[in-house]
Design a protein around this motif. Sequence first.
Motif, PDB file in Angstrom:
ATOM      1  N   ALA A  20       0.825  -1.201   0.000  1.00 17.82           N
ATOM      2  CA  ALA A  20       0.000   0.000   0.000  1.00 17.82           C
ATOM      3  C   ALA A  20       0.864   1.258   0.000  1.00 17.82           C
ATOM      4  N   MET A  21       1.949   1.223   0.764  1.00 16.09           N
ATOM      5  CA  MET A  21       2.862   2.376   0.809  1.00 16.09           C
ATOM      6  C   MET A  21       3.561   2.562  -0.531  1.00 16.09           C
ATOM      7  N   LEU A  22       3.854   1.454  -1.202  1.00 20.57           N
ATOM      8  CA  LEU A  22       4.511   1.534  -2.503  1.00 20.57           C
ATOM      9  C   LEU A  22       3.641   2.277  -3.510  1.00 20.57           C
ATOM     10  N   LEU A  23       2.344   2.032  -3.467  1.00 16.00           N
ATOM     11  CA  LEU A  23       1.432   2.689  -4.400  1.00 16.00           C
ATOM     12  C   LEU A  23       1.153   4.140  -4.035  1.00 16.00           C
ATOM     13  N   GLY A  24       1.088   4.425  -2.740  1.00 14.48           N
ATOM     14  CA  GLY A  24       0.778   5.785  -2.325  1.00 14.48           C
ATOM     15  C   GLY A  24      -0.712   6.022  -2.266  1.00 14.48           C
ATOM     16  N   PRO A  25      -1.131   7.092  -1.589  1.00 13.80           N
ATOM     17  CA  PRO A  25      -2.564   7.357  -1.382  1.00 13.80           C
ATOM     18  C   PRO A  25      -3.331   7.618  -2.664  1.00 13.80           C
ATOM     19  N   ASN A  26      -2.702   8.218  -3.678  1.00 17.75           N
ATOM     20  CA  ASN A  26      -3.410   8.517  -4.910  1.00 17.75           C
ATOM     21  C   ASN A  26      -3.907   7.252  -5.600  1.00 17.75           C
ATOM     22  N   VAL A  27      -3.021   6.267  -5.729  1.00 17.92           N
ATOM     23  CA  VAL A  27      -3.361   5.043  -6.442  1.00 17.92           C
ATOM     24  C   VAL A  27      -4.294   4.160  -5.631  1.00 17.92           C
ATOM     25  N   ARG A  28      -4.132   4.131  -4.326  1.00 20.98           N
ATOM     26  CA  ARG A  28      -4.911   3.222  -3.478  1.00 20.98           C
ATOM     27  C   ARG A  28      -6.409   3.496  -3.544  1.00 20.98           C
ATOM     28  N   ASP A  29      -6.798   4.708  -3.886  1.00 18.77           N
ATOM     29  CA  ASP A  29      -8.212   5.064  -3.946  1.00 18.77           C
ATOM     30  C   ASP A  29      -8.842   4.770  -5.307  1.00 18.77           C
ATOM     31  N   TYR A  30      -8.092   4.125  -6.182  1.00 17.56           N
ATOM     32  CA  TYR A  30      -8.577   3.877  -7.543  1.00 17.56           C
ATOM     33  C   TYR A  30      -9.072   2.449  -7.733  1.00 17.56           C
ATOM     34  N   ARG A  31      -9.967   2.315  -8.707  1.00 18.99           N
ATOM     35  CA  ARG A  31     -10.331   1.011  -9.249  1.00 18.99           C
ATOM     36  C   ARG A  31      -9.504   0.815 -10.519  1.00 18.99           C
ATOM     37  N   ILE A  32      -9.089  -0.400 -10.777  1.00 20.26           N
ATOM     38  CA  ILE A  32      -8.263  -0.677 -11.946  1.00 20.26           C
ATOM     39  C   ILE A  32      -8.956  -1.671 -12.861  1.00 20.26           C
ATOM     40  N   VAL A  67      -5.572  -1.741  -3.847  1.00 23.15           N
ATOM     41  CA  VAL A  67      -6.447  -0.720  -4.413  1.00 23.15           C
ATOM     42  C   VAL A  67      -7.893  -1.093  -4.114  1.00 23.15           C
ATOM     43  N   VAL A  68      -8.828  -0.267  -4.547  1.00 21.49           N
ATOM     44  CA  VAL A  68     -10.245  -0.542  -4.274  1.00 21.49           C
ATOM     45  C   VAL A  68     -10.663  -1.861  -4.910  1.00 21.49           C
ATOM     46  N   SER A  69     -10.327  -2.062  -6.188  1.00 25.05           N
ATOM     47  CA  SER A  69     -10.639  -3.321  -6.864  1.00 25.05           C
ATOM     48  C   SER A  69      -9.856  -3.397  -8.161  1.00 25.05           C
ATOM     49  N   VAL A  70      -9.670  -4.625  -8.642  1.00 23.79           N
ATOM     50  CA  VAL A  70      -9.053  -4.849  -9.943  1.00 23.79           C
ATOM     51  C   VAL A  70      -9.952  -5.793 -10.721  1.00 23.79           C
TER      52      VAL A  70
END
Length: 214
Positions: A65-77, A98-101
Motif C-alpha cells: 500500500a505504501m509503494l502505491l501511495g494514497p493517490n493510487v490506493r483510492d482507484y479502481r483498476i 487498491v479498491v478493486s481490480v
Amino acid sequence: MRQKRMLNRHSTAGDEKTATRSDGDKRGEGWLSGLSNVFSSASSRRYQTRLARNPQPPAVAQADAMLLGPNVRDYRIMCIGSLTSPFWDHFDWLGGAVVSVTSAIDPGVGLARASKFPSNRLLLLCDLDAFAALEDAMEALIRFRQDNPEVAVVIGSKEFGGHDFSVERALIADASLKLPAGKTALGLVLGAAISNHRAISSRPRSEQSLDVCG
C-alpha cells in the motif's frame, strides 16, 4: 507510420476476473469467476482456495500500500491482457492494495466494460500485446481516450525499449511500462499516470489538444 514511431520511442524514465480490497482479507475470492470458458471450474476453485488460505502477511500488505501511495490506493483498476500477460503476476498484491481490480482477456470486451464503470478514479491498465495488431491497439485506445477523458491510462508492452513516465504517448496513454516489470516499476508508473492525467486535465482545452497531438 507516425503511430508506430510514437510507440517505439525509448525512455529511461465472459473472460473476467476481479480482485477487491476488503476488511476481511478476502482478496482472492471471485478472481476467476469469469474465466470458466478458459479454465475448468475445478482449477478455478483450487486457485481461489490457494489465495484464500495464503493471504498477504499484514506487513507485506502494508508495504504494498505504501509503494502505491494514497493517490493510487483510492482507484479502481481495469486490466486488459492475454492469458500470458506479465500483468497477472501482480494480482496477488495489487488486488489487495487498491479498491478493486477487474480484468479481461479480450481487449474489446475490456474496453467496453471500462467504458461502463464510473469514470471517477478509474485507471485502465492495458497490455498492448493482447491486441492482434499495433494498429488495432492504437485505434481502440484513441477512441477510448476520446470517449472516456476522465480515465487515466497505462499501457504496457514487451516491445517497449523502456518505461516512460512522461506524456510522450498522450494520444493513447498517460504513462507506459516495459513488460515484464517489478512491483516498484508498476507502482511508479501508476502514480505517474494519475499525476500526468490530472496535470493534462487541468489545462485549457487547447493545450490538452497539443499534448495529445504531440
